[in-house]
Design an enzyme around this catalytic site. Structure first.
Site, mmCIF file in Angstrom:
data_model
loop_
_atom_site.group_PDB
_atom_site.id
_atom_site.type_symbol
_atom_site.label_atom_id
_atom_site.label_comp_id
_atom_site.label_asym_id
_atom_site.label_seq_id
_atom_site.Cartn_x
_atom_site.Cartn_y
_atom_site.Cartn_z
ATOM 1 C CD GLU B 183 -3.111 -1.033 0.278
ATOM 2 O OE1 GLU B 183 -3.157 -0.052 -0.494
ATOM 3 O OE2 GLU B 183 -3.973 -1.942 0.278
ATOM 4 C CD GLU B 235 -13.869 3.868 -3.997
ATOM 5 O OE1 GLU B 235 -13.436 3.754 -2.839
ATOM 6 O OE2 GLU B 235 -13.839 2.954 -4.833
#
Lengths: 361, 361
Positions: B183, B235
């Site tokens: 990540e 999102e």
């Protein structure tokens, strides 16, 4: 033909449409459905009356149907999960729209599923009971029950719109219909003394489901609910006044494990108890307590409606309510007709007394 | 000693504390716990290292603990319900605070439980893995897995604060620790070419868990995540860039039913695939694709990390991802190191090719 009430919640604002035959108006539906997929959540007995016309109005969309069994006992995590499974198995995407076609139970279940499916998809409320049209469908409260109490698992999640069509009320049994009047009376009690007088005068017309009376009662109730939700969406304060009668009523429903009594009936009895307690405390004039009792009786709500639990058991169940704070019971009581207040200062013996058989109501 | 990054989300704003030994700082905890009740959600193996010190710092509160079994397979609705049951059985009220002490799985489960318990209670994130500190704990994504895919049931629900303490990373196995670097590399790839260069130079220090390198990498990653979440909490667009490598990776996790591989490992392989596809399409220079491949390899990520599914099966699983729209795959790919884009225009044959054994990565 329909009226519109706007619920102003910033980015989550939405309209409530109130009218006759408006739930199949294509322009309303198209305004609030943005993708190509629709999942209608409903029940068999509601579907037989209203699903074909709705599906016809949705002919331009890919439309699936998910059935939930009848009865408050099925407002649980299992049925919620069944809706989620149905959405996944039919490949519904983030752009899908869920339509709750049914009473408050369907709206609560479908709304909670919409809130959690793929971290949130859009949903529309088409309430088909009086109680859902004036209360449950407005304000974004979604939830399921837990064995330890009602509505303990859920979230605040606002719909795209609410379509309250009085035509859908005509197939309700008289018992189901009348139970919704408890919430209508509640609105008058907490903040609208004039509406209370109107209800005293128009109860026969409401009981006969006369269109003009119904439209007025729903419009007035929905407006009160909308104004309160706008000021306190997440129930930090003001909105809790809407729980007048509910802390008593929820406990009754838990005691009956949601089977034998309607939510509205429990609220009706809860309103009686709250009224009596308000009078016992000297807050509400005895003559006004009598008027409330008479109006509730005219709508069919009385203490003898169903067997009540023992006072101590009733009190124990009330403590599991969401409104408990630092172990203290938060109660909504009446200062007068048209004015409710929240208090945590009432002694338990006084509450217990009004729950016992010696209560005068 | 700690640094603070503010996540600016209006009424839902909150700070991220990054430092050493900060998760037991009483002033931080007191700042974000407003009631008297606390429920710590954690796992046995995490509790043995960190729970006693946390409980000591919380001595002024009524503190319960709920244990979740280890392993992504338990990030499901059953364990979520167990947390809700634990809260109810211990009489936790609306004013309670849930503390997620653990990796991303604990944060996702506890956050989703906090979101739904009594329609929403407060929660704190104390992430104890690198991957949770730089990604999962920030931004309010909560969810559980479904047999049909990862994170399909959940909601956006922001914590009161995130406390990222690098001391809690020292007990991680090297495999668990390293998987989080996927990540970190992702952030550099999507929007920070300078950070990519820093990672190329400092990978040995990171692999050795040197404090100064760790603090810099976590701070930089958390800042990037915070800035993106601020611009696109739910999102709708920009935030989906954070899914670079994830659409490929999620499918791998589903194929392995979450047992044999770490999320970060799946993302690491997903980053390799996304990089190769970006190069195949002529979007990413071959020399840059090599640099990405080399950095990922330096951190231990390679295609041979675990057995991969057949290309066609892999593709089928990807279609169940939340990012599907109108049946089309939405992919995040690279234009260059430090610039990612979302596209739904890549032909399936091209995707299939990069998933097959003939792929050069």
């Amino acid at each position: 033909m329909y009226q519109v009430i706007d619920v102003d919640l910033g980015a989550q604002s939405y309209p409530i449409y109130i009218g006759q035959n408006c739930y199949v108006e294509r322009d309303i539906l198209a305004r609030h459905i943005h993708g190509r997929q629709v999942m209608i959540v409903t029940q068999e007995k509601i579907a037989q009356h209203y699903l074909p016309a709705l599906q016809k109005a949705l002919v331009d969309y890919h439309c699936d149907v998910c059935y939930v069994p009848d009865g408050e006992a099925h407002k649980n995590l299992q049925e919620w999960q069944n809706i989620i499974d149905a959405l996944l198995h039919s490949d519904h995407e983030r752009s899908t729209t869920i339509i709750a076609l049914g009473g408050g139970m369907i709206g609560d279940l479908a709304g909670f599923a919409a809130a959690c499916y793929l971290r949130g998809v859009k949903y529309l409320q088409i309430p088909t009971t009086l109680i859902a049209q004036v209360d449950a469908a407005i304000g974004g409260k979604t939830a399921v029950n837990h064995v330890l109490g009602k509505n303990l698992v859920g979230i605040f999640y606002q719909p795209q719109c609410v379509i309250a069509d009085i035509n859908t009320l005509m197939t309700l049994s008289q018992r189901d219909y009348v139970s919704g009047l408890a919430e209508v009376i509640k609105y008058a009690l907490i903040c609208d003394a004039r509406f209370f007088v109107w209800l005293e005068e128009n109860m026969p017309a409401l009981l006969a489901r006369e269109s003009s009376a119904l439209l007025y009662a729903i419009d007035t109730s929905a407006r009160i609910k909308a104004r309160i939700v706008e000021q306190d969406e997440k129930e930090q304060g003001l909105r809790s006044l809407l729980n007048l009668g509910h802390t008593f009523g929820h406990a009754l429903e838990t005691a009956a494990t949601y089977s034998d009594i309607r939510h509205g009936e429990a609220v009706g009895v809860g309103l009686l108890i709250a009224t009596q307690l308000s009078a016992d405390l000297g807050w509400l004039a005895v003559v006004d307590a009598e008027r409330v009792k008479n109006l509730l009786a005219a709508a069919g709500f009385k203490r003898q409606l169903f067997p009540l639990p023992e006072a101590s058991e009733w009190l124990r169940l009330m403590r599991h309510d969401k409104k408990t704070q630092d172990g203290k019971l938060n109660l909504i009581l009446l200062k007068k007709i048209g004015e409710a207040v929240m208090t945590s200062e009432v002694r338990e013996e006084q509450v217990k007394q009004v729950l016992g058989p010696e209560c005068r109501m």
